[in-house]
Scaffold this active site. Structure first.
Site, short mmCIF file in Angstrom:
data_model
loop_
_atom_site.label_atom_id
_atom_site.label_comp_id
_atom_site.label_asym_id
_atom_site.label_seq_id
_atom_site.Cartn_x
_atom_site.Cartn_y
_atom_site.Cartn_z
N GLY A 31 65.06 58.46 -22.91
CA GLY A 31 65.97 57.80 -21.98
C GLY A 31 65.65 58.11 -20.54
CG HIS A 34 60.47 56.21 -15.53
ND1 HIS A 34 59.24 55.83 -15.99
CD2 HIS A 34 60.66 57.48 -15.99
CE1 HIS A 34 58.69 56.82 -16.66
NE2 HIS A 34 59.53 57.83 -16.69
N GLY A 36 57.63 53.40 -16.13
CA GLY A 36 56.66 53.85 -17.14
C GLY A 36 57.12 53.45 -18.54
CG HIS A 37 60.60 55.32 -20.20
ND1 HIS A 37 61.27 55.91 -19.15
CD2 HIS A 37 60.23 56.33 -21.01
CE1 HIS A 37 61.33 57.22 -19.34
NE2 HIS A 37 60.70 57.51 -20.46
CD GLN A 61 60.64 66.19 -27.04
OE1 GLN A 61 60.80 65.47 -28.02
NE2 GLN A 61 59.96 65.78 -25.97
N GLY A 147 52.80 56.66 -23.83
CA GLY A 147 52.18 56.63 -22.50
C GLY A 147 51.10 57.69 -22.35
CE LYS A 149 54.62 61.84 -16.63
NZ LYS A 149 55.30 62.78 -17.51
CB SER A 185 58.02 62.01 -14.52
OG SER A 185 58.76 63.00 -15.22
CB SER A 186 62.88 61.19 -17.08
OG SER A 186 62.54 60.05 -17.83
P1 AMP Z 1 59.82 60.48 -22.34
O1 AMP Z 1 61.11 59.73 -22.22
O2 AMP Z 1 59.46 61.27 -21.10
O3 AMP Z 1 59.74 61.29 -23.61
O4 AMP Z 1 58.69 59.40 -22.44
C1 AMP Z 1 58.74 58.41 -23.44
C2 AMP Z 1 57.44 57.67 -23.45
O5 AMP Z 1 57.21 57.07 -22.17
C3 AMP Z 1 56.24 58.59 -23.73
O6 AMP Z 1 55.32 57.91 -24.57
C4 AMP Z 1 55.68 58.79 -22.35
O7 AMP Z 1 54.30 59.11 -22.34
C5 AMP Z 1 55.92 57.44 -21.73
N1 AMP Z 1 55.88 57.55 -20.27
C6 AMP Z 1 56.57 58.42 -19.49
N2 AMP Z 1 56.21 58.27 -18.20
C7 AMP Z 1 55.28 57.30 -18.17
C8 AMP Z 1 54.52 56.71 -17.12
N3 AMP Z 1 54.64 57.08 -15.85
N4 AMP Z 1 53.63 55.73 -17.45
C9 AMP Z 1 53.48 55.33 -18.75
N5 AMP Z 1 54.17 55.86 -19.77
C10 AMP Z 1 55.06 56.83 -19.49
#
Ligand code: AMP
Length: 284
Positions: A31, A34, A36-37, A61, A147, A149, A185-186
């Protein structure tokens, strides 16, 4: 968009979807969505009939003393953004739904998880692989979008799916950045104005490293040291690691062989906020 909160509803719904001959795209997230998601959701929408975003801040995690309680949880806004980006289903379970009893069974990927992020966060990847396996088991056969990232995470999840014959195709997606290069990034919301201004040093350092490789530097350690030095030149950054590794095995490299795929990965703290980034290239 259909919003589901129980595992049984998710499993039933996606079984029905597949029985109708439609493909499933899964986008696991914690959640605080942004761009990226949203890029993962767009990629999934382009390739799959039904797109599922999962929104779950996975306690497993997070290490002791990490930001589990502080992690942003703007659920209503996340649901709006996910729907706009093409999600057909949102799965947003509570912790008691995902973990109704203390976890006795976890998934561990050996080797790939011991270095880089794993060295600093020893329980992190087991938490990721365990929750992602649960999501794969609930979702069933699908494509799952991750991602780059979190480059090591993609490598770990890809290896897990192969080793365990999980019926899921892992689709890596490129990193989405702010105009000044900072990876979205969140956790960027935690940064003070000064830290936010300093944080693009990670991307600049990575680009400097890639430029060294492109200019023909053959010593991988010299490249990694240069990247580390650039980050260390920023007083607000506290470097954790800057490593140049084989893009597939994540093993550290000594020399840069022609045509090899390499990746530079960095992590640094800005105050108490830990940021990651990485860039790759093929050695010319
Ligand atoms: P998270 O919510 O941080 O666990 O991220 C969920 C998914 O979104 C993961 O596969 C991350 O790698 C991807 N993600 C997070 N930030 C980015 C970004 N800036 N660009 C592309 N994918 C992202």
């Amino acid at each position: 968009m259909l919003v589901l909160t129980t595992k049984a509803e998710l499993r039933d719904h996606l079984d029905t979807v597949r029985r109708a001959g439609r493909s499933v795209g899964l986008v696991p997230t914690m959640g605080a969505l942004h761009d990226g998601h949203l890029s993962l959701l767009h990629a999934a929408s382009a390739e799959c009939d039904v797109v599922v975003v999962t929104i779950f801040v996975n306690p497993l995690q997070f290490g002791a003393g990490e930001d589990l309680d502080a992690y942003p949880r703007p659920l209503e806004r996340d649901l709006e953004l996910a729907e706009e980006a093409g999600a057909d289903v949102a799965f947003a379970p509570g912790a008691a739904e995902m973990y109704p009893q203390p976890v006795a069974t976890t998934v561990h990927v050996d080797g790939l998880t011991s270095r880089l992020e794993g060295a600093s966060r020893p329980t992190h990847f087991d938490g990721v692989t365990t929750v992602v396996t649960k999501l794969f088991n609930l979702a069933g056969p699908c494509r799952a979008y991750f991602g780059e990232k979190d480059y090591q995470q993609v490598a770990v999840v890809t290896r897990m799916a192969a080793d365990l014959d999980q019926p899921v195709l892992i689709v890596p997606c490129p990193t989405v950045r702010e105009p000044d290069g900072l990876a979205r990034s969140s956790r960027n919301v935690y940064l003070s104005t000064e830290q936010r201004a300093a944080a693009p040093i990670l991307h600049r350092a990575l680009r400097a490293g890639i430029a060294m490789v492109a200019a023909g530097e053959g010593d991988a350690r010299a490249v990694a040291e240069h990247v580390a030095d650039v980050i260390a030149s920023e007083p607000l950054a506290r470097l954790d690691y800057a490593d140049l590794v084989d893009a597939d095995t994540l093993e550290p490299l000594a020399t840069l062989e022609r045509d090899s795929r390499v990746r530079i990965l960095v992590a640094a703290n800005f105050g108490s906020t830990r940021l990651l980034d990485n860039l790759g290239t093929v050695v010319a």
